[in-house]
Design a protein around this motif. Sequence first.
Motif, PDB file in Angstrom:
ATOM      1  N   ASP A  69     -14.198  -9.720  -3.919  1.00 46.62           N
ATOM      2  CA  ASP A  69     -13.172 -10.117  -2.941  1.00 46.62           C
ATOM      3  C   ASP A  69     -11.786 -10.177  -3.570  1.00 46.62           C
ATOM      4  O   ASP A  69     -10.780  -9.849  -2.931  1.00 46.62           O
ATOM      5  CB  ASP A  69     -13.513 -11.484  -2.334  1.00 46.62           C
ATOM      6  CG  ASP A  69     -14.680 -11.418  -1.350  1.00 46.62           C
ATOM      7  OD1 ASP A  69     -15.029 -10.299  -0.931  1.00 46.62           O
ATOM      8  OD2 ASP A  69     -15.243 -12.483  -1.038  1.00 46.62           O
ATOM      9  N   SER A  70     -11.728 -10.600  -4.821  1.00 48.95           N
ATOM     10  CA  SER A  70     -10.420 -10.697  -5.483  1.00 48.95           C
ATOM     11  C   SER A  70      -9.876  -9.318  -5.864  1.00 48.95           C
ATOM     12  O   SER A  70      -8.670  -9.135  -5.958  1.00 48.95           O
ATOM     13  CB  SER A  70     -10.518 -11.585  -6.726  1.00 48.95           C
ATOM     14  OG  SER A  70     -11.422 -11.040  -7.669  1.00 48.95           O
ATOM     15  N   GLU A 106     -16.188  -4.230   1.305  1.00 49.58           N
ATOM     16  CA  GLU A 106     -17.452  -3.917   2.000  1.00 49.58           C
ATOM     17  C   GLU A 106     -17.290  -2.766   2.974  1.00 49.58           C
ATOM     18  O   GLU A 106     -18.170  -1.903   3.087  1.00 49.58           O
ATOM     19  CB  GLU A 106     -17.975  -5.159   2.725  1.00 49.58           C
ATOM     20  CG  GLU A 106     -18.625  -6.164   1.793  1.00 49.58           C
ATOM     21  CD  GLU A 106     -19.255  -7.323   2.536  1.00 49.58           C
ATOM     22  OE1 GLU A 106     -20.481  -7.277   2.743  1.00 49.58           O
ATOM     23  OE2 GLU A 106     -18.526  -8.268   2.899  1.00 49.58           O
ATOM     24  N   ASP A 107     -16.182  -2.746   3.709  1.00 51.00           N
ATOM     25  CA  ASP A 107     -15.953  -1.652   4.663  1.00 51.00           C
ATOM     26  C   ASP A 107     -15.609  -0.348   3.940  1.00 51.00           C
ATOM     27  O   ASP A 107     -16.054   0.725   4.336  1.00 51.00           O
ATOM     28  CB  ASP A 107     -14.799  -2.021   5.607  1.00 51.00           C
ATOM     29  CG  ASP A 107     -15.136  -3.206   6.501  1.00 51.00           C
ATOM     30  OD1 ASP A 107     -16.335  -3.377   6.813  1.00 51.00           O
ATOM     31  OD2 ASP A 107     -14.210  -3.950   6.865  1.00 51.00           O
ATOM     32  N   VAL A 136     -18.419   2.013   2.243  1.00 47.44           N
ATOM     33  CA  VAL A 136     -19.371   2.715   3.116  1.00 47.44           C
ATOM     34  C   VAL A 136     -19.166   4.218   3.008  1.00 47.44           C
ATOM     35  O   VAL A 136     -20.124   5.009   2.972  1.00 47.44           O
ATOM     36  CB  VAL A 136     -19.210   2.251   4.581  1.00 47.44           C
ATOM     37  CG1 VAL A 136     -20.044   3.127   5.518  1.00 47.44           C
ATOM     38  CG2 VAL A 136     -19.611   0.786   4.718  1.00 47.44           C
ATOM     39  N   GLU A 137     -17.918   4.664   2.927  1.00 41.79           N
ATOM     40  CA  GLU A 137     -17.610   6.098   2.854  1.00 41.79           C
ATOM     41  C   GLU A 137     -17.652   6.638   1.438  1.00 41.79           C
ATOM     42  O   GLU A 137     -18.172   7.725   1.196  1.00 41.79           O
ATOM     43  CB  GLU A 137     -16.229   6.368   3.454  1.00 41.79           C
ATOM     44  CG  GLU A 137     -16.150   6.126   4.946  1.00 41.79           C
ATOM     45  CD  GLU A 137     -14.818   6.539   5.517  1.00 41.79           C
ATOM     46  OE1 GLU A 137     -13.990   7.109   4.775  1.00 41.79           O
ATOM     47  OE2 GLU A 137     -14.588   6.286   6.708  1.00 41.79           O
ATOM     48  N   LYS A 138     -17.085   5.891   0.479  1.00 49.37           N
ATOM     49  CA  LYS A 138     -17.048   6.382  -0.908  1.00 49.37           C
ATOM     50  C   LYS A 138     -16.766   5.223  -1.857  1.00 49.37           C
ATOM     51  O   LYS A 138     -16.376   4.129  -1.425  1.00 49.37           O
ATOM     52  CB  LYS A 138     -15.980   7.459  -1.074  1.00 49.37           C
ATOM     53  CG  LYS A 138     -14.562   6.995  -0.771  1.00 49.37           C
ATOM     54  CD  LYS A 138     -13.557   8.127  -0.989  1.00 49.37           C
ATOM     55  CE  LYS A 138     -12.139   7.647  -0.720  1.00 49.37           C
ATOM     56  NZ  LYS A 138     -11.143   8.715  -0.951  1.00 49.37           N
ATOM     57  N   ALA A 139     -16.974   5.464  -3.143  1.00 53.63           N
ATOM     58  CA  ALA A 139     -16.691   4.445  -4.155  1.00 53.63           C
ATOM     59  C   ALA A 139     -15.212   4.072  -4.111  1.00 53.63           C
ATOM     60  O   ALA A 139     -14.351   4.891  -3.782  1.00 53.63           O
ATOM     61  CB  ALA A 139     -17.072   4.970  -5.534  1.00 53.63           C
ATOM     62  N   LEU A 140     -14.939   2.835  -4.479  1.00 55.45           N
ATOM     63  CA  LEU A 140     -13.587   2.291  -4.383  1.00 55.45           C
ATOM     64  C   LEU A 140     -13.019   2.059  -5.787  1.00 55.45           C
ATOM     65  O   LEU A 140     -13.596   1.327  -6.588  1.00 55.45           O
ATOM     66  CB  LEU A 140     -13.627   0.967  -3.612  1.00 55.45           C
ATOM     67  CG  LEU A 140     -12.311   0.222  -3.409  1.00 55.45           C
ATOM     68  CD1 LEU A 140     -11.357   1.021  -2.533  1.00 55.45           C
ATOM     69  CD2 LEU A 140     -12.584  -1.156  -2.796  1.00 55.45           C
ATOM     70  N   ILE A 146     -15.972   0.088  -7.496  1.00 58.04           N
ATOM     71  CA  ILE A 146     -17.023  -0.568  -6.718  1.00 58.04           C
ATOM     72  C   ILE A 146     -17.787   0.509  -5.948  1.00 58.04           C
ATOM     73  O   ILE A 146     -17.175   1.376  -5.309  1.00 58.04           O
ATOM     74  CB  ILE A 146     -16.433  -1.588  -5.718  1.00 58.04           C
ATOM     75  CG1 ILE A 146     -15.477  -2.556  -6.431  1.00 58.04           C
ATOM     76  CG2 ILE A 146     -17.535  -2.363  -5.007  1.00 58.04           C
ATOM     77  CD1 ILE A 146     -14.658  -3.422  -5.477  1.00 58.04           C
ATOM     78  N   TYR A 147     -19.125   0.449  -6.000  1.00 51.35           N
ATOM     79  CA  TYR A 147     -19.907   1.494  -5.326  1.00 51.35           C
ATOM     80  C   TYR A 147     -21.275   0.963  -4.900  1.00 51.35           C
ATOM     81  O   TYR A 147     -21.694  -0.120  -5.309  1.00 51.35           O
ATOM     82  CB  TYR A 147     -20.068   2.719  -6.238  1.00 51.35           C
ATOM     83  CG  TYR A 147     -20.655   2.435  -7.608  1.00 51.35           C
ATOM     84  CD1 TYR A 147     -21.995   2.685  -7.888  1.00 51.35           C
ATOM     85  CD2 TYR A 147     -19.856   1.929  -8.633  1.00 51.35           C
ATOM     86  CE1 TYR A 147     -22.525   2.448  -9.142  1.00 51.35           C
ATOM     87  CE2 TYR A 147     -20.381   1.678  -9.889  1.00 51.35           C
ATOM     88  CZ  TYR A 147     -21.713   1.935 -10.142  1.00 51.35           C
ATOM     89  OH  TYR A 147     -22.238   1.683 -11.384  1.00 51.35           O
ATOM     90  N   ARG A 148     -21.944   1.758  -4.060  1.00 53.26           N
ATOM     91  CA  ARG A 148     -23.254   1.376  -3.541  1.00 53.26           C
ATOM     92  C   ARG A 148     -24.363   2.086  -4.314  1.00 53.26           C
ATOM     93  O   ARG A 148     -24.178   3.176  -4.839  1.00 53.26           O
ATOM     94  CB  ARG A 148     -23.370   1.715  -2.053  1.00 53.26           C
ATOM     95  CG  ARG A 148     -22.342   0.991  -1.190  1.00 53.26           C
ATOM     96  CD  ARG A 148     -22.708   1.064   0.275  1.00 53.26           C
ATOM     97  NE  ARG A 148     -22.827   2.423   0.758  1.00 53.26           N
ATOM     98  CZ  ARG A 148     -23.334   2.770   1.936  1.00 53.26           C
ATOM     99  NH1 ARG A 148     -23.774   1.829   2.753  1.00 53.26           N
ATOM    100  NH2 ARG A 148     -23.376   4.030   2.328  1.00 53.26           N
TER     101      ARG A 148
END
Length: 364
Positions: A62-63, A69-70, A73-77, A92-94
């Motif tokens: 969050d920081s 989270e949104d 969904v499409e790609k790593a951040l 950040i990734y899934r």
Amino acid sequence: MSNELSSASDFQQKFMQLVGGQQCFSDIHLEQGAPAMVKTPRGWQQFHDTPLTLGDLRPLLDSIDEDWEDKIVEKALDRPFLLPNCRLRCNIYRLGAGTKVALSVRRLSLEPLALEQTGLPSYVRTMLESNKGLILVTGPTGSGKTTTIAAMLDYINASRNGHIVTIEEPIEYALQRKQSIVSQKEVPIDTASFSSGLREALRQKPDVLMVGEIRDYDTAETVLHAGESGHLVLATMHTGNAIGAISKLLSFFPLEQRSQRSAMLASSLLGVVFQSLLPSEDGGDYVLASEMVFNHNQQIASYITDPDKLHMIADYMKRKEDNMSRPLNDVLLQLVNKKEISARDALRVAYNRLELREMLGNVR
């Protein structure tokens, strides 16, 4: 709930102590359902015993970005995260078909290293003090190329009145103006690609250009033209040795153009730095081992223009005719003899292991 908050708080504290402390490491890997890991000179190690929960990770995520989270969904951040004593590059990734979240973190210093702190010899400045030409910094992933390039740019920034333009993906070190104007562009936010960013930069009155990576024909062609037409160009590549950087750059061009491009490279290349990072003998730090070939006085131009002679650069480096060019194995042998690294680690990074093994055997 109170146990979850306590666990999250405990992990946050350990994480902040690690990134703000003095321990030598390059990366952190955080994965939901697995222990937290840190990459030290001796490899990956746990720094938090229990598997991480999403509750442990959420305050940190969050920081970094409150909408993570949104967005994942499409790609790593990719996001930078600024702390008082360092800068973190966060991804950040899934994982697990969307069932888990992971975070990769790279710690960077707020300021580039001074050139003399990189482990490169002082005479590398010979390349940097040229007004035009091409400098290639090459090596495997994680070999410190970005740190070396940042140190080189900072040296130029502090010693020259000019305009430095960088094209990076992402921006790793934020360079502050000293003697030079500094314009840093990030792919794909500020420009679509390395090649388009480089073409745009040439219309923005640069004196020095830095290209994060040469990875296609367009970038290779523009880099050669820029280096030949009065700009100092620094660029990185991924190759296994210094000669490999020269041959890879030429391989981007079709055969019918190879002769012309070889002549352009021979006249514009200032030198190649190939590097590897090894653990120190005690495992507490990293040690840089660098192979270097210089061409600022056209020392190897005749080898570059003739593809059949390119391999002869290796013998040229061994002969040390210019007292500056040096093969990797000579440097590794020196570091082993000084007890800065172990022979085992030296052999692990050498691309000519048989030769190095023989050299080490002759010393004993």
